[in-house]
Design a protein around this motif. Structure first.
Motif, mmCIF file in Angstrom:
data_model
loop_
_atom_site.group_PDB
_atom_site.id
_atom_site.type_symbol
_atom_site.label_atom_id
_atom_site.label_comp_id
_atom_site.label_asym_id
_atom_site.label_seq_id
_atom_site.Cartn_x
_atom_site.Cartn_y
_atom_site.Cartn_z
ATOM 1 N N ALA A 1 0.831 -1.211 0.000
ATOM 2 C CA ALA A 1 0.000 0.000 0.000
ATOM 3 C C ALA A 1 0.862 1.256 0.000
ATOM 4 C CB ALA A 1 -0.931 -0.007 1.217
ATOM 5 N N ALA A 2 1.979 1.239 0.742
ATOM 6 C CA ALA A 2 2.876 2.396 0.763
ATOM 7 C C ALA A 2 3.528 2.603 -0.601
ATOM 8 C CB ALA A 2 3.942 2.203 1.834
ATOM 9 N N GLN A 3 3.914 1.524 -1.279
ATOM 10 C CA GLN A 3 4.495 1.645 -2.612
ATOM 11 C C GLN A 3 3.484 2.214 -3.605
ATOM 12 O OE1 GLN A 3 5.886 -2.300 -3.499
ATOM 13 N NE2 GLN A 3 7.595 -2.207 -2.029
ATOM 14 N N LEU A 4 2.252 1.742 -3.521
ATOM 15 C CA LEU A 4 1.210 2.270 -4.405
ATOM 16 C C LEU A 4 0.935 3.742 -4.110
ATOM 17 C CD1 LEU A 4 -1.297 -0.738 -4.399
ATOM 18 C CD2 LEU A 4 0.357 -0.122 -6.163
ATOM 19 N N ALA A 5 0.968 4.105 -2.827
ATOM 20 C CA ALA A 5 0.766 5.515 -2.464
ATOM 21 C C ALA A 5 1.893 6.378 -3.028
ATOM 22 C CB ALA A 5 0.693 5.654 -0.950
ATOM 23 N N ASP A 6 3.132 5.866 -3.027
ATOM 24 C CA ASP A 6 4.246 6.617 -3.611
ATOM 25 C C ASP A 6 4.040 6.823 -5.115
ATOM 26 O OD1 ASP A 6 5.469 6.763 -1.153
ATOM 27 O OD2 ASP A 6 6.758 5.018 -1.484
ATOM 28 N N LYS A 7 3.526 5.795 -5.797
ATOM 29 C CA LYS A 7 3.252 5.939 -7.224
ATOM 30 C C LYS A 7 2.178 6.998 -7.475
ATOM 31 C CE LYS A 7 4.551 1.235 -8.554
ATOM 32 N NZ LYS A 7 4.095 -0.037 -9.179
ATOM 33 N N VAL A 8 1.156 7.004 -6.613
ATOM 34 C CA VAL A 8 0.111 8.021 -6.745
ATOM 35 C C VAL A 8 0.688 9.410 -6.482
ATOM 36 C CG1 VAL A 8 -2.074 8.846 -5.805
ATOM 37 C CG2 VAL A 8 -1.739 6.409 -6.192
ATOM 38 N N ASP B 1 2.215 14.686 -8.601
ATOM 39 C CA ASP B 1 3.186 15.759 -8.831
ATOM 40 C C ASP B 1 3.282 16.100 -10.311
ATOM 41 O OD1 ASP B 1 3.729 15.884 -6.136
ATOM 42 O OD2 ASP B 1 5.479 14.555 -6.247
ATOM 43 N N ARG B 2 3.319 15.085 -11.166
ATOM 44 C CA ARG B 2 3.412 15.343 -12.606
ATOM 45 C C ARG B 2 2.143 16.030 -13.121
ATOM 46 N NH1 ARG B 2 6.023 10.199 -12.406
ATOM 47 N NH2 ARG B 2 4.045 9.141 -12.787
ATOM 48 N N ILE B 3 0.984 15.623 -12.606
ATOM 49 C CA ILE B 3 -0.269 16.229 -13.053
ATOM 50 C C ILE B 3 -0.346 17.682 -12.605
ATOM 51 C CG2 ILE B 3 -2.773 16.161 -12.727
ATOM 52 C CD1 ILE B 3 -2.557 13.123 -12.703
ATOM 53 N N LEU B 4 0.084 17.969 -11.368
ATOM 54 C CA LEU B 4 0.064 19.343 -10.878
ATOM 55 C C LEU B 4 1.042 20.226 -11.650
ATOM 56 C CD1 LEU B 4 -0.158 18.786 -7.010
ATOM 57 C CD2 LEU B 4 -1.970 19.484 -8.579
ATOM 58 N N GLU B 5 2.088 19.627 -12.209
ATOM 59 C CA GLU B 5 3.020 20.378 -13.049
ATOM 60 C C GLU B 5 2.489 20.597 -14.454
ATOM 61 O OE1 GLU B 5 6.576 18.110 -12.915
ATOM 62 O OE2 GLU B 5 7.112 18.722 -10.858
ATOM 63 N N GLY B 6 1.335 20.015 -14.764
ATOM 64 C CA GLY B 6 0.735 20.182 -16.086
ATOM 65 C C GLY B 6 1.086 19.087 -17.066
ATOM 66 N N LEU C 1 -3.133 0.855 -11.697
ATOM 67 C CA LEU C 1 -2.981 0.936 -10.244
ATOM 68 C C LEU C 1 -4.321 0.714 -9.550
ATOM 69 C CD1 LEU C 1 -0.730 3.374 -8.337
ATOM 70 C CD2 LEU C 1 -3.092 3.163 -7.623
ATOM 71 N N ARG C 2 -5.373 1.302 -10.083
ATOM 72 C CA ARG C 2 -6.693 1.129 -9.461
ATOM 73 C C ARG C 2 -7.148 -0.322 -9.529
ATOM 74 N NH1 ARG C 2 -11.232 5.209 -11.185
ATOM 75 N NH2 ARG C 2 -12.270 3.992 -9.553
ATOM 76 N N ARG C 3 -6.844 -1.018 -10.638
ATOM 77 C CA ARG C 3 -7.215 -2.434 -10.726
ATOM 78 C C ARG C 3 -6.458 -3.271 -9.696
ATOM 79 N NH1 ARG C 3 -7.608 -1.052 -16.241
ATOM 80 N NH2 ARG C 3 -5.406 -1.482 -16.619
ATOM 81 N N LEU C 4 -5.158 -2.960 -9.506
ATOM 82 C CA LEU C 4 -4.381 -3.685 -8.498
ATOM 83 C C LEU C 4 -4.918 -3.421 -7.095
ATOM 84 C CD1 LEU C 4 -1.993 -5.399 -7.607
ATOM 85 C CD2 LEU C 4 -0.550 -3.355 -7.760
ATOM 86 N N ALA D 1 -6.341 7.898 -6.558
ATOM 87 C CA ALA D 1 -6.159 7.545 -7.969
ATOM 88 C C ALA D 1 -7.398 7.902 -8.785
ATOM 89 C CB ALA D 1 -5.841 6.059 -8.096
ATOM 90 N N ARG D 2 -8.579 7.667 -8.213
ATOM 91 C CA ARG D 2 -9.818 8.018 -8.913
ATOM 92 C C ARG D 2 -9.920 9.523 -9.136
ATOM 93 N NH1 ARG D 2 -14.658 9.904 -7.733
ATOM 94 N NH2 ARG D 2 -14.149 10.049 -5.511
ATOM 95 N N LEU D 3 -9.568 10.312 -8.116
ATOM 96 C CA LEU D 3 -9.623 11.766 -8.252
ATOM 97 C C LEU D 3 -8.630 12.262 -9.301
ATOM 98 C CD1 LEU D 3 -9.948 12.849 -4.501
ATOM 99 C CD2 LEU D 3 -11.732 12.826 -6.262
ATOM 100 N N LEU D 4 -7.453 11.642 -9.364
ATOM 101 C CA LEU D 4 -6.473 12.046 -10.379
ATOM 102 C C LEU D 4 -6.976 11.707 -11.778
ATOM 103 C CD1 LEU D 4 -3.085 11.051 -8.706
ATOM 104 C CD2 LEU D 4 -4.042 13.336 -8.999
#
Length: 209
Positions: free
Chosen positions: A56-63, A68-73, A85-88, A143-146
């Motif tokens: 769960a911590a690894q998946l949270a790091d991926k999120v 960060d990339r999405i907030l950078e545009g 990720l959501r399927r996993l 992940a859903r919100l992103l």
């Protein structure tokens, strides 16, 4: 994995290696923490919860990285990884949910098998699975919100492109209409015989623009 626990024995059976069971085996070889089969079962639950918590911590790091990339545009290429990720996470939530449902009734289903201290330790191990389930729920929600943020951005980009295209089409419509009328090559059109008819038509088109 199938488990059998009573006051004298803890038996397990599985068709493929499990990391949590291997960690428990190594721990029991190094020390004598488990004084009873139920204590060994409690340790197994704790190792399983720790393994799931690491995932769960690894998946949270991926999120976090995707956020960060999405907030950078940088929206390109972020949708498919978030979908995987959501399927996993959904598979892990089903696994944890099944374990919680099976274990939640265990303290009441096995009266007299353990003392007060062992019962408290067992409930604590089961509550650890509840905490892991909440972590997975949080990862899935983020992940859903992103994904919704990416979809919203794409819709905005599409609407902007359609707006620009509509303005361009509206702007060119009078010119298209005038050139279409003057290009019909039928008798009776004005300025057909006039020596400066072409320039007069071009001037009229420019004035309409």
């Amino acid at each position: 994995m199938r488990l059998y626990v009573d006051a004298k024995a803890l038996l397990t059976g599985r068709t493929h290696p499990l990391r949590s069971v291997d960690l428990l085996r190594q721990q029991l070889r190094r020390a004598t923490e488990a004084q009873s089969p139920l204590a060994a079962f409690q340790l197994l639950l704790e190792r399983s919860a720790e393994s799931l918590a690491k995932v769960a911590a690894q998946l949270a790091d991926k999120v976090d990285s995707a956020e960060d990339r999405i907030l950078e545009g940088n929206f390109g290429g972020q949708g498919p990884p978030l979908g995987n990720l959501r399927r996993l996470v959904a598979r892990l939530r089903r696994l944890v949910g099944a374990n919680r449902a099976a274990l939640s009734s265990m303290p009441m289903a096995l009266p007299g098998l353990y003392g007060a201290e062992e019962g408290a330790n067992l409930r604590s191990a089961i509550e650890r699975l509840d905490a892991v389930s909440q972590d997975l729920d949080l990862v899935q929600e983020r992940a859903r919100l992103l994904q919704e943020e990416i979809a919203s951005h794409m819709n905005e980009a599409t609407n902007r492109n359609l707006f620009v295209l509509s303005i361009a089409t509206t702007t060119l419509l009078p010119i298209t209409l005038i050139t279409g009328i003057w290009g019909m090559n039928v008798r009776g059109l004005p300025f057909v015989e006039h020596p400066h008819g072409f320039y007069m038509v071009m001037l009229g088109i420019m004035l309409t623009v």
